[in-house]
Design an enzyme around this catalytic site. Sequence first.
Site, PDB file in Angstrom:
ATOM      1  N   ASP A   4       0.294  33.789  40.701  1.00  0.00           N
ATOM      2  CA  ASP A   4       0.855  34.951  41.401  1.00  0.00           C
ATOM      3  C   ASP A   4       1.428  35.955  40.406  1.00  0.00           C
ATOM      4  O   ASP A   4       2.520  36.479  40.606  1.00  0.00           O
ATOM      5  CB  ASP A   4       1.928  34.477  42.398  1.00  0.00           C
ATOM      6  CG  ASP A   4       2.264  35.548  43.431  1.00  0.00           C
ATOM      7  OD1 ASP A   4       1.474  36.504  43.598  1.00  0.00           O
ATOM      8  OD2 ASP A   4       3.336  35.444  44.059  1.00  0.00           O
TER       9      ASP A   4
ATOM     10  N   LYS B 298       2.076  39.330  38.800  1.00  0.00           N
ATOM     11  CA  LYS B 298       2.088  40.736  39.232  1.00  0.00           C
ATOM     12  C   LYS B 298       3.362  41.351  38.672  1.00  0.00           C
ATOM     13  O   LYS B 298       4.289  40.619  38.281  1.00  0.00           O
ATOM     14  CB  LYS B 298       2.054  40.831  40.759  1.00  0.00           C
ATOM     15  CG  LYS B 298       3.155  40.035  41.455  1.00  0.00           C
ATOM     16  CD  LYS B 298       3.011  40.097  42.964  1.00  0.00           C
ATOM     17  CE  LYS B 298       4.079  39.252  43.632  1.00  0.00           C
ATOM     18  NZ  LYS B 298       3.950  39.212  45.089  1.00  0.00           N
TER      19      LYS B 298
ATOM     20  N   ASN C 206       6.798  40.011  39.395  1.00  0.00           N
ATOM     21  CA  ASN C 206       7.173  38.702  38.862  1.00  0.00           C
ATOM     22  C   ASN C 206       7.372  38.717  37.353  1.00  0.00           C
ATOM     23  O   ASN C 206       7.508  37.673  36.726  1.00  0.00           O
ATOM     24  CB  ASN C 206       6.139  37.646  39.257  1.00  0.00           C
ATOM     25  CG  ASN C 206       6.234  37.304  40.734  1.00  0.00           C
ATOM     26  OD1 ASN C 206       7.288  37.504  41.332  1.00  0.00           O
ATOM     27  ND2 ASN C 206       5.165  36.819  41.323  1.00  0.00           N
TER      28      ASN C 206
ATOM     29  N   ASP D 275       9.054  33.276  39.037  1.00  0.00           N
ATOM     30  CA  ASP D 275       8.419  32.947  40.314  1.00  0.00           C
ATOM     31  C   ASP D 275       7.254  31.961  40.163  1.00  0.00           C
ATOM     32  O   ASP D 275       6.083  32.316  40.362  1.00  0.00           O
ATOM     33  CB  ASP D 275       7.957  34.228  41.039  1.00  0.00           C
ATOM     34  CG  ASP D 275       7.843  33.987  42.542  1.00  0.00           C
ATOM     35  OD1 ASP D 275       7.997  32.821  42.965  1.00  0.00           O
ATOM     36  OD2 ASP D 275       7.602  34.944  43.292  1.00  0.00           O
TER      37      ASP D 275
ATOM     38  N   THR E  63       1.736  40.448  48.209  1.00  0.00           N
ATOM     39  CA  THR E  63       0.750  41.471  47.881  1.00  0.00           C
ATOM     40  C   THR E  63      -0.597  40.847  47.559  1.00  0.00           C
ATOM     41  O   THR E  63      -0.693  39.850  46.861  1.00  0.00           O
ATOM     42  CB  THR E  63       1.204  42.284  46.664  1.00  0.00           C
ATOM     43  OG1 THR E  63       1.658  41.375  45.672  1.00  0.00           O
ATOM     44  CG2 THR E  63       2.310  43.231  47.034  1.00  0.00           C
TER      45      THR E  63
HETATM   46  P1  ATP Z   1      10.416  35.737  47.540  1.00  0.00           P
HETATM   47  O1  ATP Z   1      11.007  34.377  47.536  1.00  0.00           O
HETATM   48  O2  ATP Z   1      10.606  36.437  48.826  1.00  0.00           O
HETATM   49  O3  ATP Z   1       9.015  35.800  46.999  1.00  0.00           O
HETATM   50  P2  ATP Z   1      11.517  36.342  45.037  1.00  0.00           P
HETATM   51  O4  ATP Z   1      10.514  35.444  44.484  1.00  0.00           O
HETATM   52  O5  ATP Z   1      11.735  37.665  44.378  1.00  0.00           O
HETATM   53  O6  ATP Z   1      11.282  36.611  46.543  1.00  0.00           O
HETATM   54  P3  ATP Z   1      13.813  35.067  43.946  1.00  0.00           P
HETATM   55  O7  ATP Z   1      13.071  34.483  42.819  1.00  0.00           O
HETATM   56  O8  ATP Z   1      14.821  34.221  44.614  1.00  0.00           O
HETATM   57  O9  ATP Z   1      12.890  35.528  45.107  1.00  0.00           O
HETATM   58  O10 ATP Z   1      14.508  36.386  43.451  1.00  0.00           O
HETATM   59  C1  ATP Z   1      15.189  37.255  44.309  1.00  0.00           C
HETATM   60  C2  ATP Z   1      15.600  38.491  43.526  1.00  0.00           C
HETATM   61  O11 ATP Z   1      16.643  38.133  42.612  1.00  0.00           O
HETATM   62  C3  ATP Z   1      14.507  39.082  42.645  1.00  0.00           C
HETATM   63  O12 ATP Z   1      13.788  40.067  43.319  1.00  0.00           O
HETATM   64  C4  ATP Z   1      15.268  39.668  41.486  1.00  0.00           C
HETATM   65  O13 ATP Z   1      15.681  40.986  41.795  1.00  0.00           O
HETATM   66  C5  ATP Z   1      16.495  38.784  41.381  1.00  0.00           C
HETATM   67  N1  ATP Z   1      16.330  37.790  40.316  1.00  0.00           N
HETATM   68  C6  ATP Z   1      15.577  36.675  40.368  1.00  0.00           C
HETATM   69  N2  ATP Z   1      15.643  35.975  39.237  1.00  0.00           N
HETATM   70  C7  ATP Z   1      16.457  36.668  38.419  1.00  0.00           C
HETATM   71  C8  ATP Z   1      16.925  36.473  37.067  1.00  0.00           C
HETATM   72  N3  ATP Z   1      16.548  35.404  36.355  1.00  0.00           N
HETATM   73  N4  ATP Z   1      17.738  37.404  36.542  1.00  0.00           N
HETATM   74  C9  ATP Z   1      18.112  38.483  37.265  1.00  0.00           C
HETATM   75  N5  ATP Z   1      17.705  38.720  38.518  1.00  0.00           N
HETATM   76  C10 ATP Z   1      16.895  37.837  39.102  1.00  0.00           C
END
Ligand code: ATP
Length: 322
Positions: free
Chosen positions: A158, A160, A163, A176, A213
């Site tokens: 995934d 993109k 991520n 992700d 997406t």
């Molecule tokens: P979904 O689960 O709906 O696909 P996601 O994969 O973006 O969403 P998370 O990985 O929980 O879900 O992240 C949520 C949000 O938190 C991200 O969009 C990002 O803005 C922020 N985030 C995630 N990881 C980090 C990190 N290591 N440092 C800073 N911000 C982060």
Amino acid sequence: EDWKERGAAVGVKQEYDAEGRLVLKQVKKGVKDFAFGRTLGEGSYSTVLLATDRQTLKEYAVKVLDKKHIIKEKKIKYVNIEKDTLNRLIEHPGIVRLYYTFQDNSSLYYVLDIANGGELLGVLKKIGSFDEECTRFYGAQILDAIEHMHNRGVIHRDLKPENVLMDDQMHIKITDFGTAKLLPDPRVPKQPSTYDPSGGEEESTRAKSFVGTAEYVSPELLTDKHACKASDLWAFGCIIYQLLAGRPPFKAGNEYQTFQKIVGLEYEFPPGFPPAARDLVERLLVLDPQRRLSIEHIKNHEFFDGIKWGRGLWRQKAPRLK
Ligand code: ATP
């Protein structure tokens, strides 16, 4: 239920004993060891919070996952894949590092590298498109991270610009891994619990329940419901195109139309697209995954002329975005 290590989890601390010998000590950390701050972001199954280690004052991003919600939505498998994958990839600067995992009654906690610079997508949207120099630098960092995960038997599936996160040096950190595929780790004799002996039968389920997406999905996933390492390189080709063009190569009004364009290889280069980059993208956006450029060939492609591959890439100052 794979959360048997109740209470706390592992980190490794380096200490020296009285004779000056290096000793590696396991450190257990739990919720109480962190001071939680503002929300950094929200995902469908998680909230990501800023947190400071009370002892070291180091800042982390802590991903908090609600157990009830995960069970209700049948996402236990993905949560475990994410943990196992990140644990396999901990020593690369271009991949968000998982330091500790622990839990309490209601939640799972993943203590991660903080990436303060937001998503690559946001950075790109702010300036429209990257020039060749920035695309070369960020492309090289992304490719170096992909090479590391492939060497460790991980297909991301995934990739993109959402991520790809940015740290405070404006270097990339890939995140992700919830939908990653774990192949047997070539370096480790004993395989992790989430190694999938079916060889990825889940693929069809994933393709059917496809969310998010569609623009970066490889044609082989659409036609054969099969993803391989080369599928990540298809996505890499889409990302290179997008950084230079400001939009992904395959984009349509809805997912079905996007998929049609992908399997028909229907895309065009905007005027002024740099010729070396065009040649690279054309050799990546190839329908047959076996005929796509390999990582080694990508590194030697003229578009990446001047890049010094390896650790030096991560000590280098990021080019000014323009
Ligand atoms: P979904 O689960 O709906 O696909 P996601 O994969 O973006 O969403 P998370 O990985 O929980 O879900 O992240 C949520 C949000 O938190 C991200 O969009 C990002 O803005 C922020 N985030 C995630 N990881 C980090 C990190 N290591 N440092 C800073 N911000 C982060």
